[in-house]
Write an enzyme that holds these catalytic residues in place. Structure first.
Site, PDB file in Angstrom:
ATOM      1  N   ARG A  71      -5.425 -21.086  -0.618  1.00 52.52           N
ATOM      2  CA  ARG A  71      -5.197 -20.950  -2.067  1.00 52.52           C
ATOM      3  C   ARG A  71      -4.365 -22.142  -2.548  1.00 52.52           C
ATOM      4  NH1 ARG A  71      -2.253 -15.494  -3.368  1.00 52.52           N
ATOM      5  NH2 ARG A  71      -4.284 -14.572  -2.947  1.00 52.52           N
ATOM      6  N   ARG A 140       5.052 -17.584  -6.788  1.00 51.75           N
ATOM      7  CA  ARG A 140       3.632 -17.941  -6.636  1.00 51.75           C
ATOM      8  C   ARG A 140       3.190 -18.894  -7.742  1.00 51.75           C
ATOM      9  NH1 ARG A 140       0.756 -14.268  -3.585  1.00 51.75           N
ATOM     10  NH2 ARG A 140       2.084 -13.328  -1.994  1.00 51.75           N
ATOM     11  N   LYS A 204       6.677 -11.111  -2.789  1.00 53.33           N
ATOM     12  CA  LYS A 204       6.079 -12.095  -3.703  1.00 53.33           C
ATOM     13  C   LYS A 204       6.731 -12.029  -5.082  1.00 53.33           C
ATOM     14  CE  LYS A 204       1.914 -10.299  -3.253  1.00 53.33           C
ATOM     15  NZ  LYS A 204       0.551  -9.789  -3.455  1.00 53.33           N
ATOM     16  N   LYS A 206       6.138 -13.437  -9.290  1.00 54.44           N
ATOM     17  CA  LYS A 206       5.149 -14.045 -10.181  1.00 54.44           C
ATOM     18  C   LYS A 206       5.708 -14.312 -11.571  1.00 54.44           C
ATOM     19  CE  LYS A 206       1.397 -12.127  -7.560  1.00 54.44           C
ATOM     20  NZ  LYS A 206       0.196 -11.277  -7.541  1.00 54.44           N
ATOM     21  N   CYS A 436     -11.694  -8.373  -8.553  1.00 54.48           N
ATOM     22  CA  CYS A 436     -11.000  -9.068  -7.462  1.00 54.48           C
ATOM     23  C   CYS A 436     -12.004  -9.433  -6.377  1.00 54.48           C
ATOM     24  CB  CYS A 436      -9.898  -8.170  -6.902  1.00 54.48           C
ATOM     25  SG  CYS A 436     -10.560  -6.819  -5.908  1.00 54.48           S
ATOM     26  N   CYS A 442     -11.389  -9.759   2.021  1.00 55.23           N
ATOM     27  CA  CYS A 442     -10.069  -9.147   1.862  1.00 55.23           C
ATOM     28  C   CYS A 442      -9.869  -8.026   2.879  1.00 55.23           C
ATOM     29  CB  CYS A 442      -9.895  -8.587   0.451  1.00 55.23           C
ATOM     30  SG  CYS A 442      -8.280  -7.806   0.281  1.00 55.23           S
ATOM     31  N   CYS A 481      -9.095  -2.102  -4.241  1.00 52.28           N
ATOM     32  CA  CYS A 481      -8.056  -1.201  -3.729  1.00 52.28           C
ATOM     33  C   CYS A 481      -6.955  -1.149  -4.779  1.00 52.28           C
ATOM     34  CB  CYS A 481      -7.533  -1.688  -2.368  1.00 52.28           C
ATOM     35  SG  CYS A 481      -6.274  -2.969  -2.477  1.00 52.28           S
ATOM     36  N   CYS A 485      -5.379  -6.631  -7.880  1.00 53.40           N
ATOM     37  CA  CYS A 485      -5.441  -8.088  -8.046  1.00 53.40           C
ATOM     38  C   CYS A 485      -6.203  -8.518  -9.303  1.00 53.40           C
ATOM     39  CB  CYS A 485      -6.056  -8.720  -6.811  1.00 53.40           C
ATOM     40  SG  CYS A 485      -5.082  -8.435  -5.319  1.00 53.40           S
TER      41      CYS A 485
HETATM   42 FE1  SRM Z   1      -3.673 -10.146  -4.835  1.00 53.09          FE
HETATM   43  C1  SRM Z   1      -2.933  -9.069  -1.721  1.00 53.09           C
HETATM   44  C2  SRM Z   1      -6.404 -11.683  -3.723  1.00 53.09           C
HETATM   45  C3  SRM Z   1      -3.915 -11.753  -7.787  1.00 53.09           C
HETATM   46  C4  SRM Z   1      -1.516  -7.891  -6.229  1.00 53.09           C
HETATM   47  N1  SRM Z   1      -4.494 -10.392  -2.999  1.00 53.09           N
HETATM   48  C5  SRM Z   1      -4.002  -9.908  -1.830  1.00 53.09           C
HETATM   49  C6  SRM Z   1      -4.783 -10.472  -0.639  1.00 53.09           C
HETATM   50  C7  SRM Z   1      -4.099 -11.722  -0.179  1.00 53.09           C
HETATM   51  C8  SRM Z   1      -5.059  -9.489   0.502  1.00 53.09           C
HETATM   52  C9  SRM Z   1      -4.081  -9.442   1.651  1.00 53.09           C
HETATM   53  O1  SRM Z   1      -2.857  -9.352   1.439  1.00 53.09           O
HETATM   54  O2  SRM Z   1      -4.565  -9.472   2.788  1.00 53.09           O
HETATM   55  C10 SRM Z   1      -6.129 -10.777  -1.354  1.00 53.09           C
HETATM   56  C11 SRM Z   1      -6.999 -11.867  -0.718  1.00 53.09           C
HETATM   57  C12 SRM Z   1      -8.457 -11.575  -0.997  1.00 53.09           C
HETATM   58  C13 SRM Z   1      -9.362 -12.678  -0.624  1.00 53.09           C
HETATM   59  O3  SRM Z   1     -10.188 -12.475   0.288  1.00 53.09           O
HETATM   60  O4  SRM Z   1      -9.314 -13.738  -1.241  1.00 53.09           O
HETATM   61  C14 SRM Z   1      -5.671 -10.994  -2.776  1.00 53.09           C
HETATM   62  N2  SRM Z   1      -4.848 -11.558  -5.549  1.00 53.09           N
HETATM   63  C15 SRM Z   1      -5.993 -11.991  -4.983  1.00 53.09           C
HETATM   64  C16 SRM Z   1      -6.796 -12.856  -5.933  1.00 53.09           C
HETATM   65  C17 SRM Z   1      -7.583 -13.957  -5.251  1.00 53.09           C
HETATM   66  C18 SRM Z   1      -7.706 -11.915  -6.740  1.00 53.09           C
HETATM   67  C19 SRM Z   1      -8.821 -12.543  -7.520  1.00 53.09           C
HETATM   68  O5  SRM Z   1      -9.904 -11.956  -7.441  1.00 53.09           O
HETATM   69  O6  SRM Z   1      -8.629 -13.530  -8.210  1.00 53.09           O
HETATM   70  C20 SRM Z   1      -5.665 -13.327  -6.864  1.00 53.09           C
HETATM   71  C21 SRM Z   1      -4.981 -14.573  -6.385  1.00 53.09           C
HETATM   72  C22 SRM Z   1      -3.896 -14.974  -7.330  1.00 53.09           C
HETATM   73  C23 SRM Z   1      -3.301 -16.331  -7.056  1.00 53.09           C
HETATM   74  O7  SRM Z   1      -3.982 -17.321  -7.292  1.00 53.09           O
HETATM   75  O8  SRM Z   1      -2.124 -16.393  -6.659  1.00 53.09           O
HETATM   76  C24 SRM Z   1      -4.717 -12.149  -6.750  1.00 53.09           C
HETATM   77  N3  SRM Z   1      -2.808  -9.930  -6.666  1.00 53.09           N
HETATM   78  C25 SRM Z   1      -3.141 -10.626  -7.786  1.00 53.09           C
HETATM   79  C26 SRM Z   1      -2.594  -9.995  -8.938  1.00 53.09           C
HETATM   80  C27 SRM Z   1      -2.820 -10.441 -10.392  1.00 53.09           C
HETATM   81  C28 SRM Z   1      -1.782 -11.408 -10.854  1.00 53.09           C
HETATM   82  O9  SRM Z   1      -0.982 -11.926 -10.064  1.00 53.09           O
HETATM   83  O10 SRM Z   1      -1.763 -11.677 -12.064  1.00 53.09           O
HETATM   84  C29 SRM Z   1      -1.912  -8.878  -8.500  1.00 53.09           C
HETATM   85  C30 SRM Z   1      -1.214  -7.824  -9.383  1.00 53.09           C
HETATM   86  C31 SRM Z   1       0.071  -8.319  -9.931  1.00 53.09           C
HETATM   87  C32 SRM Z   1       1.180  -8.043  -8.967  1.00 53.09           C
HETATM   88  O11 SRM Z   1       1.406  -8.855  -8.066  1.00 53.09           O
HETATM   89  O12 SRM Z   1       1.814  -6.979  -9.084  1.00 53.09           O
HETATM   90  C33 SRM Z   1      -2.049  -8.852  -7.058  1.00 53.09           C
HETATM   91  N4  SRM Z   1      -2.400  -8.769  -4.098  1.00 53.09           N
HETATM   92  C34 SRM Z   1      -1.651  -7.907  -4.848  1.00 53.09           C
HETATM   93  C35 SRM Z   1      -0.991  -6.979  -3.964  1.00 53.09           C
HETATM   94  C36 SRM Z   1      -0.043  -5.829  -4.383  1.00 53.09           C
HETATM   95  C37 SRM Z   1       1.358  -6.321  -4.485  1.00 53.09           C
HETATM   96  C38 SRM Z   1       2.329  -5.189  -4.703  1.00 53.09           C
HETATM   97  O13 SRM Z   1       3.321  -5.384  -5.389  1.00 53.09           O
HETATM   98  O14 SRM Z   1       2.134  -4.111  -4.167  1.00 53.09           O
HETATM   99  C39 SRM Z   1      -1.408  -7.311  -2.658  1.00 53.09           C
HETATM  100  C40 SRM Z   1      -1.007  -6.618  -1.354  1.00 53.09           C
HETATM  101  C41 SRM Z   1       0.329  -7.026  -0.855  1.00 53.09           C
HETATM  102  O15 SRM Z   1       0.977  -7.936  -1.372  1.00 53.09           O
HETATM  103  O16 SRM Z   1       0.759  -6.386   0.101  1.00 53.09           O
HETATM  104  C42 SRM Z   1      -2.301  -8.427  -2.779  1.00 53.09           C
HETATM  105 FE1  SF4 Z   2      -8.098  -7.120  -1.859  1.00 54.47          FE
HETATM  106 FE2  SF4 Z   2      -7.188  -4.965  -3.065  1.00 54.47          FE
HETATM  107 FE3  SF4 Z   2      -6.535  -7.366  -3.991  1.00 54.47          FE
HETATM  108 FE4  SF4 Z   2      -8.974  -6.521  -4.304  1.00 54.47          FE
HETATM  109  S1  SF4 Z   2      -7.159  -5.552  -5.198  1.00 54.47           S
HETATM  110  S2  SF4 Z   2      -8.401  -8.544  -3.532  1.00 54.47           S
HETATM  111  S3  SF4 Z   2      -9.312  -5.339  -2.495  1.00 54.47           S
HETATM  112  S4  SF4 Z   2      -5.933  -6.543  -2.047  1.00 54.47           S
END
Ligand code: SRM
Ligand code: SF4
Length: 577
Positions: A71, A140, A204, A206, A436, A442, A481, A485
């Site tokens: 990323r 991030r 993390k 943001k 997402c 993922c 899930c 995201c």
């Molecule tokens: Fe996310 C984890 C993809 C934005 C909340 N996110 C992940 C992981 C890395 C899975 C993992 O931990 O093994 C995913 C990788 C999937 C893949 O195969 O690429 C993943 N997140 C993404 C992306 C690529 C989604 C997309 O379709 O665009 C976004 C990348 C953002 C970036 O460029 O940095 C992405 N993730 C978000 C957002 C939206 C935002 O930031 O505006 C959220 C919700 C906002 C937030 O953080 O509260 C988000 N991602 C999570 C979470 C839940 C965090 C939490 O507080 O519980 C996880 C899981 C974790 O961190 O344990 C997670």
């Molecule tokens: Fe993976 Fe869940 Fe984030 Fe979708 S919402 S990219 S399934 S961690």
């Protein structure tokens, strides 16, 4: 209570080095050693495996098909045409499934095998882009409104975000040693980390900058948000500051929940770095390092109180917040098509389904070649308007900014040839939909999201058309899930993966990113999703007031209970102050 194991890994990682060099050099496996799977996140990469073939490989007694996601750190999602061409070449050479625009304005490469990691990192850095701190318990990629109304004020906000991004980078040289062969100097492994300390943040973190009337970054979903307050002459007066937003939750666990940020006050533009540092270090010192699922800033604030947190930030920043100023968001989506900027140059908003830029995808029934099309446009701009910009949006779309009017016809022709003009015919539902990544990469996905988006959008479009409301501008968001995201808890309709083919149906957010939705049906399949929504579409078609949005209608009609969280704009911001 003892600290979480991730805390120990960070502390003993020698400032994010771990044993990454040894892990990368190990020829026996395509994976990294366990601790290094955590450490590499701070370098902007995740170890994953192809879940489509996981079971077959297990039966064949093969190790999982390990590969890495990389990323970028691209604050505000901005790259030049020349950089676009370099990123395209990297995706084509080292990755699978093209380029992926994320919901935080970054690029992701998927499917990079271990032996290709270092050359890929080097190629990204050769394009003057890096991946440092794109993942991990650090600040991030900073999201910034990608609105096409470009002015000097927009440029100022982007510049402040970029400066803040630099300020919050880890000081460790690990990244440069491991990927770019920088010589290891005395003191390596013990670098001073003035913002983060040796264990970095509890979780993390943001940051997003919104510029009303656009809330395309969903500022209330950010740990720390800055809402630009603009004077009558278009000048930047300062920012309202929001804290404690976040989307992540776990199914059936009341200790975790999505939360909208609170507006805690107004600051002058030159206070951004001091306030951000105060918020980040307060979270560093008071965030929960024992229970990882409670480690985000939103829980620190809920555990200790918003007034305490505001006072702590004021103390650390050495300032007092002024009362929040009025602001008004019109929407949290993107704008498509051509728009003129203040400087006479043009901006084109293009829709990229679920942010996935590949050749051969189908979009609304047509096969499109977005990777080739954007390559052709980048080549044209690199030659004729090298200072134009590609700007990724936080809604997984793409803007071309600063295009000389003379190139408009050529770009329209290329967009049409490669199917990049799909936004013109797309329904409002299709244009605004987010999904997402989910399967197959993922590791946390419980159900499909990105790959399911075209099917479910098509099915919903049919139902809307049946009720004569094909043009209803409904915001749909799908996450595989509950981590959220695609920021699904801010969708008027949201599907949250529960199991293969099964989702929780959430309804009733607004279209401005200021109201969370509500769980309406649990663990249902596509047939049940459509059957549940059908009568609601019928009622909306029959009874909505002029201009009333679907989410608002569901609340007014009593289909949903009063919403859990709302963050109004305008003069009523004092509810949080
Ligand atoms: Fe996310 C984890 C993809 C934005 C909340 N996110 C992940 C992981 C890395 C899975 C993992 O931990 O093994 C995913 C990788 C999937 C893949 O195969 O690429 C993943 N997140 C993404 C992306 C690529 C989604 C997309 O379709 O665009 C976004 C990348 C953002 C970036 O460029 O940095 C992405 N993730 C978000 C957002 C939206 C935002 O930031 O505006 C959220 C919700 C906002 C937030 O953080 O509260 C988000 N991602 C999570 C979470 C839940 C965090 C939490 O507080 O519980 C996880 C899981 C974790 O961190 O344990 C997670
Ligand atoms: Fe993976 Fe869940 Fe984030 Fe979708 S919402 S990219 S399934 S961690």
């Amino acid at each position: 209570m003892s600290t979480h194991s991730v805390e120990d890994i960070k502390a003993r990682s020698a400032r994010l080095r771990g044993a990454l060099l040894e892990s990368l050099a190990d020829p026996v496996t395509g994976a990294l050693r366990e601790d290094d799977q955590t450490v590499i996140k701070y370098h902007g990469s995740y170890q994953q495996d192809d879940r489509d073939v996981r079971e077959a490989r297990r039966q064949a007694k093969l190790e999982p098909a390990y590969a890495f996601m990389i990323r970028t750190r691209t604050p505000g999602g901005t790259v030049t045409p020349a950089q676009w061409l370099q990123l395209d070449a990297i995706a084509t050479t080292y990755a699978e499934r093209g380029l992926r625009i994320t919901t935080r304005q970054a690029f992701q490469f998927h499917g990079v095998i271990k032996t290709a990691l270092k050359p890929t990192m080097q190629a990204i850095n050769a394009a003057l882009i890096d991946t440092l701190a794109a993942c991990g318990d650090v600040n991030r990629n900073i999201a910034v409104s990608a609105s096409p109304s470009v002015s000097a004020m927009h440029a100022q906000v982007h510049a402040q975000a970029a400066a803040l991004s630099r300020h919050l980078l880890p000081h460790s040289r690990a990244y440069y040693e491991i990927w770019l062969d920088e010589e290891r100097i005395a003191g390596a492994g013990q670098e001073d980390e003035p913002v983060y300390g040796e264990r970095y943040l509890p979780r993390k973190f943001k940051i997003g900058f919104a510029i009303p009337p656009d809330n395309d970054v969903d500022v209330f979903a950010q740990d720390l948000g800055f809402i630009a307050i603009v004077g009558d002459g278009g000048e930047l007066l300062g920012y309202n500051v929001t804290v404690g937003g976040g989307m992540g939750a776990a199914h059936g666990d009341a200790d975790t929940y999505p939360r909208l940020g609170d507006v805690i006050g107004f600051i002058a533009p030159d206070a951004v770095i001091a306030v951000a540092t105060a918020v980040v270090t307060a979270q560093r010192d008071f965030g929960n390092r024992e229970i990882r699922k409670r480690a985000r800033l939103k829980y620190t604030i809920d555990d200790r109180g918003l007034d305490w947190f505001r006072a702590e930030v004021e103390r650390r920043a050495g300032l007092a917040f002024e009362p929040p100023r009025p602001f008004d968001f019109a929407h949290n989506g993107d704008r498509f098509g051509w728009h003129a900027g203040d400087d006479g140059r043009l901006h084109l908003g293009l829709r990229i389904p679920a942010g996935r830029i590949v050749d051969g995808a189908t979009d609304g029934g047509d096969t499109v070649r977005h990777l080739s099309g954007l390559r052709a446009i980048a080549a044209l701009l690199a030659e004729r308007a090298a200072d134009a910009e590609f700007r990724l949006t936080a809604n997984q779309n793409l803007g071309l900014h600063g295009v000389p009017p003379v190139l408009r016809g050529d770009i329209d022709a290329l967009a049409a040839r490669y199917g990049l003009d799909g936004w013109r015919a797309a329904s409002p539902l299709r244009r605004a939909a987010l999904a997402c990544v989910a399967l197959p990469t993922c590791g946390l996905a419980m159900a499909e999201a990105e790959r399911y988006l075209p099917d479910i959008v098509g099915a919903l479009e049919k139902r809307l058309a049946h009720h004569g409301i094909a043009d209803a501008p409904i915001h749909l968001r799908i996450s595989g899930c509950p981590n959220g995201c695609s920021r699904p808890y801010l969708g008027e309709i949201a599907l949250i993966g529960k199991a293969p083919g099964r989702y929780n149906l959430m309804l009733g957010a607004d279209h401005r990113g200021q109201r969370l939705n509500t769980l309406y049906r649990e663990n249902i399949d596509e047939a049940a999703i459509l059957d549940t929504l059908d009568p609601l579409f019928a009622a909306y078609a029959a009874d909505a007031r002029a201009g009333e949005r679907f989410g608002d209608f569901l609340l007014r009609a009593g289909v949903l209970p009063a919403p859990a969280q709302v963050r109004p704009s305008q003069a009523d911001v004092e509810i949080a102050g």
